[in-house]
Scaffold this active site. Structure first.
Site, mmCIF file in Angstrom:
data_model
loop_
_atom_site.group_PDB
_atom_site.id
_atom_site.type_symbol
_atom_site.label_atom_id
_atom_site.label_comp_id
_atom_site.label_asym_id
_atom_site.label_seq_id
_atom_site.Cartn_x
_atom_site.Cartn_y
_atom_site.Cartn_z
ATOM 1 N N ASN A 108 0.832 -1.211 0.000
ATOM 2 C CA ASN A 108 0.000 0.000 0.000
ATOM 3 C C ASN A 108 0.863 1.256 0.000
ATOM 4 O O ASN A 108 1.900 1.310 0.645
ATOM 5 C CB ASN A 108 -0.920 0.009 1.222
ATOM 6 C CG ASN A 108 -1.833 -1.200 1.242
ATOM 7 O OD1 ASN A 108 -1.995 -1.865 0.212
ATOM 8 N ND2 ASN A 108 -2.410 -1.501 2.377
ATOM 9 N N HIS A 125 5.698 -0.554 -2.906
ATOM 10 C CA HIS A 125 5.255 0.174 -4.109
ATOM 11 C C HIS A 125 5.310 1.687 -3.938
ATOM 12 O O HIS A 125 4.659 2.412 -4.689
ATOM 13 C CB HIS A 125 3.833 -0.278 -4.506
ATOM 14 C CG HIS A 125 3.767 -1.723 -4.920
ATOM 15 N ND1 HIS A 125 2.611 -2.456 -4.965
ATOM 16 C CD2 HIS A 125 4.757 -2.567 -5.334
ATOM 17 C CE1 HIS A 125 2.868 -3.697 -5.376
ATOM 18 N NE2 HIS A 125 4.171 -3.796 -5.604
ATOM 19 N N CYS A 133 11.480 14.025 -8.936
ATOM 20 C CA CYS A 133 11.811 14.509 -10.270
ATOM 21 C C CYS A 133 12.698 13.476 -10.935
ATOM 22 O O CYS A 133 13.732 13.088 -10.372
ATOM 23 C CB CYS A 133 12.547 15.850 -10.164
ATOM 24 S SG CYS A 133 13.082 16.448 -11.784
ATOM 25 N N CYS A 155 13.568 22.526 -11.500
ATOM 26 C CA CYS A 155 14.331 22.432 -12.749
ATOM 27 C C CYS A 155 13.432 22.593 -13.982
ATOM 28 O O CYS A 155 13.916 22.577 -15.116
ATOM 29 C CB CYS A 155 15.087 21.099 -12.812
ATOM 30 S SG CYS A 155 14.048 19.693 -13.213
ATOM 31 N N ALA A 236 -10.291 -8.197 7.846
ATOM 32 C CA ALA A 236 -9.021 -8.107 8.584
ATOM 33 C C ALA A 236 -9.200 -7.404 9.932
ATOM 34 O O ALA A 236 -8.565 -7.787 10.921
ATOM 35 C CB ALA A 236 -7.994 -7.349 7.736
HETATM 36 C C1 BJW Z 1 -9.945 -7.896 2.290
HETATM 37 C C2 BJW Z 1 -10.844 -6.947 2.804
HETATM 38 C C3 BJW Z 1 -10.966 -6.905 4.195
HETATM 39 C C4 BJW Z 1 -10.872 -6.764 0.671
HETATM 40 N N1 BJW Z 1 -10.258 -7.752 4.976
HETATM 41 N N2 BJW Z 1 -9.258 -8.733 3.068
HETATM 42 C C5 BJW Z 1 5.872 -12.410 -12.497
HETATM 43 C C6 BJW Z 1 4.761 -13.147 -12.841
HETATM 44 C C7 BJW Z 1 3.658 -12.517 -13.433
HETATM 45 C C8 BJW Z 1 3.671 -11.154 -13.714
HETATM 46 C C9 BJW Z 1 4.777 -10.419 -13.369
HETATM 47 C C10 BJW Z 1 5.863 -11.056 -12.789
HETATM 48 N N3 BJW Z 1 6.792 -10.113 -12.549
HETATM 49 C C11 BJW Z 1 6.340 -8.913 -12.962
HETATM 50 C C12 BJW Z 1 5.126 -9.061 -13.498
HETATM 51 C C13 BJW Z 1 4.324 -7.932 -14.063
HETATM 52 C C14 BJW Z 1 3.547 -7.130 -13.035
HETATM 53 C C15 BJW Z 1 2.509 -8.048 -12.418
HETATM 54 O O1 BJW Z 1 2.658 -8.599 -11.360
HETATM 55 N N4 BJW Z 1 1.397 -8.199 -13.099
HETATM 56 C C16 BJW Z 1 0.325 -9.067 -12.623
HETATM 57 C C17 BJW Z 1 -0.939 -8.233 -12.437
HETATM 58 C C18 BJW Z 1 0.156 -10.189 -13.601
HETATM 59 N N5 BJW Z 1 4.420 -6.584 -12.030
HETATM 60 C C19 BJW Z 1 5.014 -5.393 -12.192
HETATM 61 O O2 BJW Z 1 4.894 -4.732 -13.206
HETATM 62 C C20 BJW Z 1 5.874 -4.919 -11.044
HETATM 63 N N6 BJW Z 1 7.174 -4.625 -11.503
HETATM 64 C C21 BJW Z 1 8.097 -5.560 -11.693
HETATM 65 O O3 BJW Z 1 7.913 -6.718 -11.420
HETATM 66 O O4 BJW Z 1 9.277 -5.091 -12.192
HETATM 67 C C22 BJW Z 1 10.215 -6.032 -12.710
HETATM 68 C C23 BJW Z 1 10.380 -5.794 -14.175
HETATM 69 C C24 BJW Z 1 9.842 -4.690 -14.790
HETATM 70 C C25 BJW Z 1 10.031 -4.491 -16.148
HETATM 71 C C26 BJW Z 1 10.730 -5.402 -16.864
HETATM 72 C C27 BJW Z 1 11.281 -6.517 -16.244
HETATM 73 C C28 BJW Z 1 11.108 -6.707 -14.881
HETATM 74 C C29 BJW Z 1 5.322 -3.610 -10.477
HETATM 75 C C30 BJW Z 1 3.973 -3.758 -9.884
HETATM 76 C C31 BJW Z 1 3.467 -2.406 -9.376
HETATM 77 C C32 BJW Z 1 2.034 -2.466 -8.870
HETATM 78 N N7 BJW Z 1 1.508 -1.161 -8.759
HETATM 79 C C33 BJW Z 1 0.203 -0.969 -8.172
HETATM 80 C C34 BJW Z 1 -0.146 0.528 -8.223
HETATM 81 C C35 BJW Z 1 0.704 1.278 -7.182
HETATM 82 C C36 BJW Z 1 0.481 2.727 -7.186
HETATM 83 C C37 BJW Z 1 -0.899 3.151 -6.765
HETATM 84 O O5 BJW Z 1 -1.545 2.596 -5.874
HETATM 85 O O6 BJW Z 1 -1.350 4.125 -7.337
HETATM 86 O O7 BJW Z 1 0.203 -1.434 -6.835
HETATM 87 S S1 BJW Z 1 -1.070 -1.947 -8.954
HETATM 88 C C38 BJW Z 1 -1.943 -2.334 -7.474
HETATM 89 O O8 BJW Z 1 -1.875 -3.758 -7.231
HETATM 90 C C39 BJW Z 1 -1.141 -1.651 -6.349
HETATM 91 C C40 BJW Z 1 -1.173 -2.698 -5.287
HETATM 92 O O9 BJW Z 1 -0.133 -2.492 -4.360
HETATM 93 C C41 BJW Z 1 -1.067 -3.983 -6.062
HETATM 94 C C42 BJW Z 1 -1.527 -5.203 -5.330
HETATM 95 O O10 BJW Z 1 -2.895 -5.149 -5.077
HETATM 96 P P1 BJW Z 1 -3.459 -5.639 -3.662
HETATM 97 O O11 BJW Z 1 -2.908 -4.809 -2.588
HETATM 98 O O12 BJW Z 1 -3.285 -7.095 -3.536
HETATM 99 O O13 BJW Z 1 -4.998 -5.226 -3.777
HETATM 100 P P2 BJW Z 1 -6.206 -5.988 -4.550
HETATM 101 O O14 BJW Z 1 -7.269 -4.992 -4.745
HETATM 102 O O15 BJW Z 1 -5.724 -6.718 -5.727
HETATM 103 O O16 BJW Z 1 -6.687 -7.091 -3.500
HETATM 104 C C43 BJW Z 1 -7.312 -6.738 -2.284
HETATM 105 C C44 BJW Z 1 -7.549 -8.016 -1.500
HETATM 106 O O17 BJW Z 1 -8.054 -7.681 -0.227
HETATM 107 C C45 BJW Z 1 -8.554 -8.981 -2.152
HETATM 108 O O18 BJW Z 1 -8.001 -10.285 -2.137
HETATM 109 C C46 BJW Z 1 -9.776 -8.896 -1.243
HETATM 110 O O19 BJW Z 1 -10.475 -10.137 -1.142
HETATM 111 C C47 BJW Z 1 -9.151 -8.522 0.073
HETATM 112 N N8 BJW Z 1 -10.001 -7.745 0.984
HETATM 113 N N9 BJW Z 1 -11.403 -6.244 1.806
HETATM 114 C C48 BJW Z 1 -9.447 -8.619 4.404
HETATM 115 N N10 BJW Z 1 -11.824 -6.010 4.830
#
Ligand code: BJW
Length: 254
Positions: A108, A125, A133, A155, A236
């Site tokens: 987060n 993240h 910048c 800049c 949670a």
């Molecule tokens: C509850 C609840 C309650 C609800 N109680 N539970 C390997 C394999 C496959 C793909 C890749 C890989 N390596 C890299 C990739 C590509 C990509 C990726 O993973 N894509 C997948 C989607 C397939 N990864 C990247 O691009 C990452 N970079 C990288 O790996 O660089 C290496 C590289 C780059 C280039 C070339 C070569 C290598 C970067 C990822 C950045 C993610 N960014 C974001 C936005 C951040 C900024 C912003 O917020 O504005 O991050 S996307 C978004 O998803 C955000 C989150 O941190 C992230 C994860 O989401 P999260 O936190 O899990 O939320 P949700 O909504 O998905 O889930 C919520 C959960 O809570 C649910 O399960 C609910 O059930 C639960 N819940 N209420 C308990 N009350």
């Protein structure tokens, strides 16, 4: 005793291992802040249902329309600023006081763990409260929503949010630290993440492969469920305090 404690049903050997661990961590995702009113990304009512991530959370989207991206971040900053830490954030602060070594690994960007009082927080993240910048490396921290859109560096370049967008690398130092913590954790709690975004989603497997316990809390099953030592399904803010009460209260003899 509340309803969540009744749903716990965890064997005493797991509770004992949790209580006696010297090194522990929590991997959190958007679900941990959901009960504070901050929307998650995926699923019903999630951010990606309403907004197009290619326009708002990729470097290409920012290059094409920085004003649109900043308007979205400003809106989120305002929402987050109004939110308050919930019972899950607060339980995680209590955990830090209990375990000799403890880290919060959070995906987060909302800063809620630090606001709740957690000290050792690794922001995988980035943070919505920092901007940088890309030309001269200037970093600015500000706890208030941006007022100028887009914000400008001295800049002359447009500043960007210091967050990790899709296709961008996480900071190598942050990945090293998170992997080290995962490897040395005797127990990792995985709270409120869909576990689909890498490399964060691979951290619980590091703990598991190193012989640690993985305990998941989520509303629904994820890819972690298949190898977690226990999965607790529920909010949670209810499940984590109930789990923590049960673990710290378990009689020493068990
Ligand atoms: C509850 C609840 C309650 C609800 N109680 N539970 C390997 C394999 C496959 C793909 C890749 C890989 N390596 C890299 C990739 C590509 C990509 C990726 O993973 N894509 C997948 C989607 C397939 N990864 C990247 O691009 C990452 N970079 C990288 O790996 O660089 C290496 C590289 C780059 C280039 C070339 C070569 C290598 C970067 C990822 C950045 C993610 N960014 C974001 C936005 C951040 C900024 C912003 O917020 O504005 O991050 S996307 C978004 O998803 C955000 C989150 O941190 C992230 C994860 O989401 P999260 O936190 O899990 O939320 P949700 O909504 O998905 O889930 C919520 C959960 O809570 C649910 O399960 C609910 O059930 C639960 N819940 N209420 C308990 N009350």
């Amino acid at each position: 005793m509340g309803g969540s404690e009744d749903r716990l049903d965890l064997p005493s050997n797991i509770l004992r291992k949790i209580r006696n661990a010297k090194s522990a961590s929590v991997l959190t995702g958007a679900g941990v802040s959901a009960e504070s009113g901050i929307p998650t990304f995926r699923g019903a009512g999630g951010i990606w249902e309403k907004y197009d991530f290619t326009k708002l959370a990729t470097p290409q989207g920012f290059k094409e329309d920085p004003r649109l991206v900043w308007e979205w971040y400003q809106l989120r900053q305002k929402e987050i600023k109004k939110a308050k830490p919930n019972a899950a954030h607060i339980t995680i602060v209590d955990m830090e006081d209990h375990f000799p070594r403890f880290s919060v690994l959070t995906q987060n960007i909302d800063g809620m763990h630090s606001r709740a009082g957690s000290r050792n927080v690794v922001e995988l993240h980035g943070s919505i409260w920092r901007m940088r910048c890309e030309r001269d490396g200037l970093m600015i921290q500000d706890d208030d929503p941006v007022t100028e859109i887009p914000p400008m560096c001295q800049c002359g370049s447009i500043l960007r949010p210091d967050v990790v967008w899709f296709g961008e690398q996480l900071s190598p130092d942050v990945v090293d630290e998170a992997s080290r913590v995962a490897n040395e954790s005797e127990v990792m709690f995985v709270v409120g993440t869909s576990a689909v975004v890498y490399p964060a989603a691979a951290l619980p497997a590091i703990t598991k492969n190193a012989g640690g316990l993985v305990i998941e809390i989520n509303l629904e099953p994820t890819d972690i469920t298949s190898y977690a030592d226990a999965s607790l399904f529920g909010p949670a803010g209810e499940m984590l305090p109930a789990l923590w009460n049960a673990a710290v209260r378990i009689p020493k003899a068990l």
